[in-house]
Design a protein around this motif. Structure first.
Motif, PDB file in Angstrom:
ATOM      1  N   PHE A 129       0.665  -1.280  -0.052  1.00 25.88           N
ATOM      2  CA  PHE A 129      -0.008   0.048   0.055  1.00 25.88           C
ATOM      3  C   PHE A 129       0.956   1.326  -0.014  1.00 25.88           C
ATOM      4  O   PHE A 129       2.013   1.270   0.366  1.00 25.88           O
ATOM      5  N   THR A 130       0.207   2.371  -0.432  1.00 21.18           N
ATOM      6  CA  THR A 130       1.015   3.726  -0.326  1.00 21.18           C
ATOM      7  C   THR A 130       0.229   4.400   0.941  1.00 21.18           C
ATOM      8  O   THR A 130      -1.237   4.350   0.907  1.00 21.18           O
ATOM      9  N   HIS A 131       1.179   4.677   1.860  1.00 18.94           N
ATOM     10  CA  HIS A 131       0.301   5.293   2.978  1.00 18.94           C
ATOM     11  C   HIS A 131       0.491   6.910   2.859  1.00 18.94           C
ATOM     12  O   HIS A 131       1.583   7.454   2.557  1.00 18.94           O
ATOM     13  N   LEU A 132      -0.929   7.329   2.858  1.00 18.81           N
ATOM     14  CA  LEU A 132      -1.124   8.907   2.440  1.00 18.81           C
ATOM     15  C   LEU A 132      -1.226   9.761   3.330  1.00 18.81           C
ATOM     16  O   LEU A 132      -1.086  10.952   3.216  1.00 18.81           O
ATOM     17  N   GLY A 133      -1.454   9.205   4.726  1.00 22.42           N
ATOM     18  CA  GLY A 133      -1.539  10.222   5.869  1.00 22.42           C
ATOM     19  C   GLY A 133      -2.487   9.548   6.994  1.00 22.42           C
ATOM     20  O   GLY A 133      -3.055   8.674   6.882  1.00 22.42           O
ATOM     21  N   ILE A 134      -1.848  10.114   8.414  1.00 21.43           N
ATOM     22  CA  ILE A 134      -2.678   9.643   9.351  1.00 21.43           C
ATOM     23  C   ILE A 134      -3.710  10.492   9.801  1.00 21.43           C
ATOM     24  O   ILE A 134      -4.037  11.850   9.358  1.00 21.43           O
ATOM     25  N   VAL A 135      -5.228   9.793   9.891  1.00 18.91           N
ATOM     26  CA  VAL A 135      -6.357  10.522  10.148  1.00 18.91           C
ATOM     27  C   VAL A 135      -6.451  10.916  11.535  1.00 18.91           C
ATOM     28  O   VAL A 135      -6.982  12.121  11.615  1.00 18.91           O
ATOM     29  N   SER A 136      -6.501   9.954  12.255  1.00 17.21           N
ATOM     30  CA  SER A 136      -6.456  10.278  13.760  1.00 17.21           C
ATOM     31  C   SER A 136      -5.991   9.180  14.566  1.00 17.21           C
ATOM     32  O   SER A 136      -5.498   7.994  14.190  1.00 17.21           O
ATOM     33  N   THR A 137      -5.356   9.396  15.959  1.00 14.13           N
ATOM     34  CA  THR A 137      -5.160   8.561  16.883  1.00 14.13           C
ATOM     35  C   THR A 137      -5.662   8.646  18.383  1.00 14.13           C
ATOM     36  O   THR A 137      -5.123   8.753  19.101  1.00 14.13           O
ATOM     37  N   PRO A 138      -6.998   7.994  18.133  1.00 16.13           N
ATOM     38  CA  PRO A 138      -7.731   8.184  19.612  1.00 16.13           C
ATOM     39  C   PRO A 138      -7.303   6.745  20.322  1.00 16.13           C
ATOM     40  O   PRO A 138      -7.056   5.768  19.908  1.00 16.13           O
ATOM     41  N   PRO A 139      -7.668   6.808  21.585  1.00 13.28           N
ATOM     42  CA  PRO A 139      -7.613   5.462  22.265  1.00 13.28           C
ATOM     43  C   PRO A 139      -9.154   4.711  22.006  1.00 13.28           C
ATOM     44  O   PRO A 139     -10.169   5.115  21.702  1.00 13.28           O
ATOM     45  N   GLY A 140      -8.821   3.572  22.513  1.00 13.85           N
ATOM     46  CA  GLY A 140     -10.052   2.742  22.694  1.00 13.85           C
ATOM     47  C   GLY A 140     -10.586   2.969  24.037  1.00 13.85           C
ATOM     48  O   GLY A 140     -10.197   3.579  24.561  1.00 13.85           O
ATOM     49  N   VAL A 141     -12.025   2.255  24.185  1.00 10.44           N
ATOM     50  CA  VAL A 141     -12.690   2.513  25.476  1.00 10.44           C
ATOM     51  C   VAL A 141     -13.240   1.076  25.584  1.00 10.44           C
ATOM     52  O   VAL A 141     -13.924   0.472  25.002  1.00 10.44           O
ATOM     53  N   LEU A 142     -12.938   0.604  27.055  1.00  9.64           N
ATOM     54  CA  LEU A 142     -13.639  -0.312  27.700  1.00  9.64           C
ATOM     55  C   LEU A 142     -15.246   0.055  28.148  1.00  9.64           C
ATOM     56  O   LEU A 142     -14.908   0.969  28.753  1.00  9.64           O
ATOM     57  N   VAL A 143     -16.185  -0.488  27.527  1.00 15.44           N
ATOM     58  CA  VAL A 143     -17.403  -0.116  27.996  1.00 15.44           C
ATOM     59  C   VAL A 143     -18.242  -1.387  28.390  1.00 15.44           C
ATOM     60  O   VAL A 143     -17.933  -2.590  28.126  1.00 15.44           O
ATOM     61  N   VAL A 144     -19.156  -1.276  29.250  1.00 15.87           N
ATOM     62  CA  VAL A 144     -20.108  -1.881  29.961  1.00 15.87           C
ATOM     63  C   VAL A 144     -21.676  -1.721  29.641  1.00 15.87           C
ATOM     64  O   VAL A 144     -21.878  -0.450  29.545  1.00 15.87           O
TER      65      VAL A 144
END
Length: 332
Positions: free
Chosen positions: A120-135
């Motif tokens: 692949f050609t890597h065109l740019g970072i869009v976002s870098t959020p954390p995940g979240v543990l939900v219940v």
């Protein structure tokens, strides 16, 4: 005496081959761009794709258009394999994410049919959020520490967790949590982050590690509870939700990422045009606010083509280390 420039037949053929490619690059885009996602509408990847499709064309020319194409299945792997086979002309690109780009290639038994770096050609970072543990709202324990203790002390296979697909990063992280707590949970995969959260909302599953963008609407409305962020930091809109590391669960410092990619071999002018349009879009305060409100965190550092490729290399290496250290392997 005038000197004549002599070209061999192979040289002439090479020039003839390059001219149409150069002309296409100069005219880019000359028809609508397809922006692929590997998930159904409504999930975190789809949210990011639709924000980009709305604003990126403004930086690509007055006639530019971008259409979102949802191709769900196997936690983004099917769409990624499909993208690999598309023409390298910039008119078919993809918002990929941690699962398809790093978790699946690292953890799948037998691997994936694509190399996330070479193919692949890597065109740019869009976002870098954390995940979240939900219940679920009815889950035992009212504080994050109490909810984690309920997860830790549950008998094997007593609790059910949802994910957005087998082999994706949300599947991997929940299995990492089970490994950290020395127990087993029952996995119920869905086709998108929106569907997995609906399952948690209705009680079909008791918990899940979700993409923050997918979980944000339900977190805001108090319909699911955020127990902990999966990553190295709290999220600005939810400062009250601690990280798993803060709660004494190590090994969950890697957050999520969303990356814009195209098939390998995109002409450099086309790749630079797409990267420039992405960076201009992410620099718009209104777009940044839309992303942040939706649970995406735009990147803060360098985001040119070289930075995007280096970022992908680091993330893949990090997930390969996680798989090696934990021994977790996922069946496609």
């Amino acid at each position: 005496m005038r000197r004549r420039l002599a070209l061999s037949l192979p040289s002439l053929l090479a020039v003839a081959t390059l001219l149409p490619r150069a002309a296409r690059a100069a005219a880019f885009p000359d028809h609508p761009i397809t922006l692929v996602t590997g998930y159904a509408p409504g999930g975190s990847t789809d949210i990011a794709a639709r924000i980009l499709a709305d604003r990126m064309p403004l930086h690509l020319g007055p006639e530019a258009r971008m259409l979102v194409d949802n191709r769900p299945g196997a936690a983004g792997v099917i769409a990624t394999e499909w993208l690999k086979r598309q023409p390298a002309d910039g008119h078919t690109i993809m918002v990929t994410e941690t699962g398809a780009a790093a978790a699946a290639p690292a953890a799948y038994i037998g691997g994936t049919r694509y190399d996330p770096i070479a193919d692949f050609t890597h065109l740019g970072i869009v976002s870098t959020p954390p995940g979240v543990l939900v219940v679920t709202e009815r889950f035992p324990g009212r504080t994050p520490a109490e909810a984690l203790q309920a997860l830790r002390s549950a008998p094997p296979e007593r609790l059910t967790y949802a994910s957005s697909g087998v082999g994706g990063v949300l599947h991997l992280r929940a299995e990492m949590l089970a490994r950290a707590f020395g127990t087993r949970y029952v996995h119920v995969p869905y086709r998108s982050g929106a569907q997995m959260l609906q399952a948690i909302l209705t009680g079909e599953a008791q918990f899940g590690v979700a993409a923050l963008a997918s979980a944000t609407p339900l977190l805001r409305e108090g319909k699911v509870r955020g127990v902990a962020m999966v990553g190295d930091r709290r999220f600005p809109l939810y400062p009250e939700i601690p990280t798993l590391g803060e709660l004494g669960v190590p090994g969950f410092d890697n957050g999520g990422f969303f990356l814009l990619i195209g098939p390998a071999g995109l002409p450099l002018p086309v790749a630079e045009a797409l990267n420039g349009a992405l960076r201009a879009t992410l620099a718009d305060p209104l777009v940044r606010d839309r992303l942040l409100t939706a649970g995406h965190e735009p990147p803060a550092g360098p985001n040119d083509l070289a930075a995007a490729r280096a970022f992908m290399q680091r993330e893949l290496a990090a997930y390969q280390d996680i798989v090696e250290q934990t021994g977790i392997r996922l069946q496609p």
